[in-house]
Design an enzyme around this catalytic site. Sequence first.
Site, PDB file in Angstrom:
ATOM      1  N   GLN A  68      -0.865   2.424  -9.133  1.00  0.00           N
ATOM      2  CA  GLN A  68      -0.172   3.457  -8.486  1.00  0.00           C
ATOM      3  C   GLN A  68      -0.973   4.802  -8.620  1.00  0.00           C
ATOM      4  O   GLN A  68      -1.118   5.213  -9.722  1.00  0.00           O
ATOM      5  CB  GLN A  68       1.307   3.320  -9.074  1.00  0.00           C
ATOM      6  CG  GLN A  68       2.159   4.422  -8.763  1.00  0.00           C
ATOM      7  CD  GLN A  68       2.813   3.876  -7.194  1.00  0.00           C
ATOM      8  OE1 GLN A  68       2.903   2.889  -7.006  1.00  0.00           O
ATOM      9  NE2 GLN A  68       2.762   5.149  -6.330  1.00  0.00           N
ATOM     10  N   ASP A 107      -3.322  -2.011  -0.562  1.00  0.00           N
ATOM     11  CA  ASP A 107      -3.179  -0.810  -0.270  1.00  0.00           C
ATOM     12  C   ASP A 107      -3.985  -0.636   1.051  1.00  0.00           C
ATOM     13  O   ASP A 107      -3.963   0.266   1.709  1.00  0.00           O
ATOM     14  CB  ASP A 107      -3.317   0.217  -1.195  1.00  0.00           C
ATOM     15  CG  ASP A 107      -2.115   0.308  -2.132  1.00  0.00           C
ATOM     16  OD1 ASP A 107      -0.848   0.367  -1.591  1.00  0.00           O
ATOM     17  OD2 ASP A 107      -1.943   0.836  -3.296  1.00  0.00           O
ATOM     18  N   LYS A 136       9.156  -1.028  -5.197  1.00  0.00           N
ATOM     19  CA  LYS A 136       8.023  -2.127  -4.906  1.00  0.00           C
ATOM     20  C   LYS A 136       8.228  -3.424  -5.409  1.00  0.00           C
ATOM     21  O   LYS A 136       8.263  -4.671  -5.076  1.00  0.00           O
ATOM     22  CB  LYS A 136       6.644  -1.671  -5.255  1.00  0.00           C
ATOM     23  CG  LYS A 136       6.217  -0.515  -4.325  1.00  0.00           C
ATOM     24  CD  LYS A 136       4.815   0.019  -4.875  1.00  0.00           C
ATOM     25  CE  LYS A 136       4.445   1.220  -3.905  1.00  0.00           C
ATOM     26  NZ  LYS A 136       3.365   2.213  -4.364  1.00  0.00           N
TER      27      LYS A 136
END
Length: 308
Positions: free
Chosen positions: A98, A122, A53
């Site tokens: 995460q 997200d 990422k």
Amino acid sequence: MSGLVLDGKRIRDEILSELRPRIEALKAKGRTPALAVVLVGDDPASHIYVRNKLKASEELGIRSIELRVPGDLSTAQLSEYLSARKDELGSADAILVQMPLPPQIDGEAITTRFVDGAHDVDGFGPFSLGQLVLNRPWPRACTPAGIMELLRRYGIAIAGRKAVVGGRSDIVGKPMALLLLHANATVTICHSRTTDLAAECRTADILVAAIGRPAMIGPEHIKPGAVVIDVGMNRVIDKAHAHRLFAHQPKRLESFEKTGSVLVGDVDPRAMEELSSAYTPVPGGVGPLTIAMLMANTVTLAEHRQEC
Ligand code: NDP
């Protein structure tokens, strides 16, 4: 029949190249889009995901802020740690924590406190999910959003067709089903308590497998000519299993011999290739799209912040 390979890498590259002028436009206005990533603990897969990422961000000129936190903190300690860095987090347009977090951490408490709707890259939080249910424009969960981009860019019709989604997780299955519904598919969601999974799946013109079980979806699940989207990412380490799955792909077996494992989706690769009209390979199908949509969501949140 041999299905058309839906090339996730090509679509990823298209998505990323379309982001560049948007990033330049933001920079010209004095805002470099910024993504903050909170990584707790030493889970090797999480470290790889975060590295990828951050690499994608760097290549695009998105500023990244990485907060690495030891895995033995309690929820209160993690909360305190992040509170002390609130300015740094607040300088980002987009924040992600995460997953998975270590088991002692209350993930919901952390994301509720530190990832508000305006930063929810997200698309997992209640504000983003509300926007999704109401079909209002807002960043969507990256993997399902990437799949919708793939279907759109390959010109695969959705409206009026029957879609079956295997899996009902909050991050893949449920948002996927809602996105297909908003695109006017007739949608069925299957899960571990579904009585006859194969019969449900065989009704699908578009079958999305997000179950997390290697090659569980076999020929008995696929209607000939269906479009099959394989979200699963499972590592097979059993030699006999690998040979059963990839007897028709000697290169994959060679790689298994070298590394001792092979990546397989939730769909039997041979069944998918032979029965579908189009399918996403594993790897190289859905996986690359997830990071591309994370970048797209970061830019969208930065644009939104710039306008506010
Ligand atoms: P979860 O484990 O959160 O959800 C799995 C879902 O599958 C659950 O809804 C579960 O049902 C259902 N399920 C489990 N067993 C069966 C069964 N025997 N029959 C029918 N349904 C079943 O997984 P995720 O949604 O997070 O991920 C799914 C897969 O996608 C994984 O392989 C993951 O690695 C991969 N993934 C890939 C990404 C990518 O970028 N390519 C991104 C995210 C995930 P129930 O709710 O009843 O338990």
